[in-house]
Enzyme design. Sequence first.
Site, mmCIF file in Angstrom:
data_model
loop_
_atom_site.group_PDB
_atom_site.id
_atom_site.type_symbol
_atom_site.label_atom_id
_atom_site.label_comp_id
_atom_site.label_asym_id
_atom_site.label_seq_id
_atom_site.Cartn_x
_atom_site.Cartn_y
_atom_site.Cartn_z
ATOM 1 N N LYS A 62 0.841 -1.204 0.000
ATOM 2 C CA LYS A 62 0.000 0.000 0.000
ATOM 3 C C LYS A 62 0.871 1.247 0.000
ATOM 4 O O LYS A 62 0.601 2.213 -0.724
ATOM 5 C CB LYS A 62 -0.896 0.037 1.245
ATOM 6 N N GLN A 122 -4.757 -1.693 9.798
ATOM 7 C CA GLN A 122 -4.624 -2.998 9.169
ATOM 8 C C GLN A 122 -5.193 -4.094 10.067
ATOM 9 O O GLN A 122 -4.905 -4.148 11.263
ATOM 10 C CB GLN A 122 -3.138 -3.267 8.855
ATOM 11 N N ASP A 145 -11.112 2.763 4.337
ATOM 12 C CA ASP A 145 -11.418 1.331 4.239
ATOM 13 C C ASP A 145 -12.926 1.091 4.152
ATOM 14 O O ASP A 145 -13.358 -0.009 3.806
ATOM 15 C CB ASP A 145 -10.898 0.598 5.483
HETATM 16 N N1 GUN Z 1 -6.583 -6.914 6.011
HETATM 17 C C1 GUN Z 1 -6.829 -7.582 4.859
HETATM 18 N N2 GUN Z 1 -7.453 -6.775 3.973
HETATM 19 C C2 GUN Z 1 -7.593 -5.579 4.580
HETATM 20 C C3 GUN Z 1 -8.156 -4.336 4.177
HETATM 21 O O1 GUN Z 1 -8.671 -4.156 3.068
HETATM 22 N N3 GUN Z 1 -8.099 -3.341 5.090
HETATM 23 C C4 GUN Z 1 -7.562 -3.498 6.309
HETATM 24 N N4 GUN Z 1 -7.562 -2.470 7.129
HETATM 25 N N5 GUN Z 1 -7.030 -4.642 6.723
HETATM 26 C C5 GUN Z 1 -7.052 -5.673 5.854
#
Ligand code: GUN
Length: 293
Positions: A52, A96, A119
Amino acid sequence: MILIDGKQTAEDIRLEIAREVASMIDKGIKAPHLAAVIVGEDPASQTYVASKEKQAKAAGFTSTVYRLPAATTEQELLGVIDFLNDDPDVDGYIVQLPLPGHINSNTVLQAVAPEKDVDGFHPVNVGRMALGLPCYVPATPHGIMELLRRYQVETTGKKCVVLGRSHIVGSPVSILMSQKGTPGDATVTLCHSKTAGLAQIAAEADILIAAIGKPGFVTADMVKEGAVVIDVGIHRIEAPDTKSGFRLVGDVDFEAVAKKASMITPVPGGVGPMTIASLLQNTLKAAKKEIYG
Ligand code: GUN
């Protein structure tokens, strides 16, 4: 059969975003700022957050990652969240998941300011999505809708079957596909582990979205000739014949199903690469105050 190329589409989106960011900077507007909070050392999460950060920077964003030790208390994490909510330079951020077991994820996600919740996990954004109001749509359903849009998949009046009812994929994508709009306006059936006759229901789908979390679950007999198949699964399975000793597969038996589908997403290279592109799209919207003014 058309292979839906998520890798290329995600790259196209990143380029579009990078162009827009460059023109913002030309006009003296600050770069969008995406922050991420990661607690602990989960290797998959570390890889995901690193990716990311790399892609955010490649698009011209400012990216900040807060790496906190696994022993961080919920109170301490909530302190970081307050700080990010109040930091005027941060347009959007993510926490996350998964979080360590001693931290209540719901408490944490509900502390994120909805206008910075890129998110789309805060109940305010989930509620706004369900009502068809402007909101941040979570990365995976957003990426699926974007693929359907860009590949001009006809969804109006079509039978869409979603396999899996998770809060982050199955449930939101079923809502979005049933809503007014393009893509959308589909007749949606949401199947899950308690669904009776799932295989027969799936076999009627014009658009089949598999997000059930079981490798190779969707076999050719469960797919109608000419269906559009979207595979959200990603599983690492042992494969002694490969150099690495493993292989990535989806929820769909790709080899067999590809022979019947009119369009299909591969794994890897389908829905997966779209998720980070979606996060960047949401962060750009946050920077432009498109949703919450
Ligand atoms: N863990 C796996 N996919 C995601 C996501 O799209 N966002 C977040 N915050 N954690 C994740």
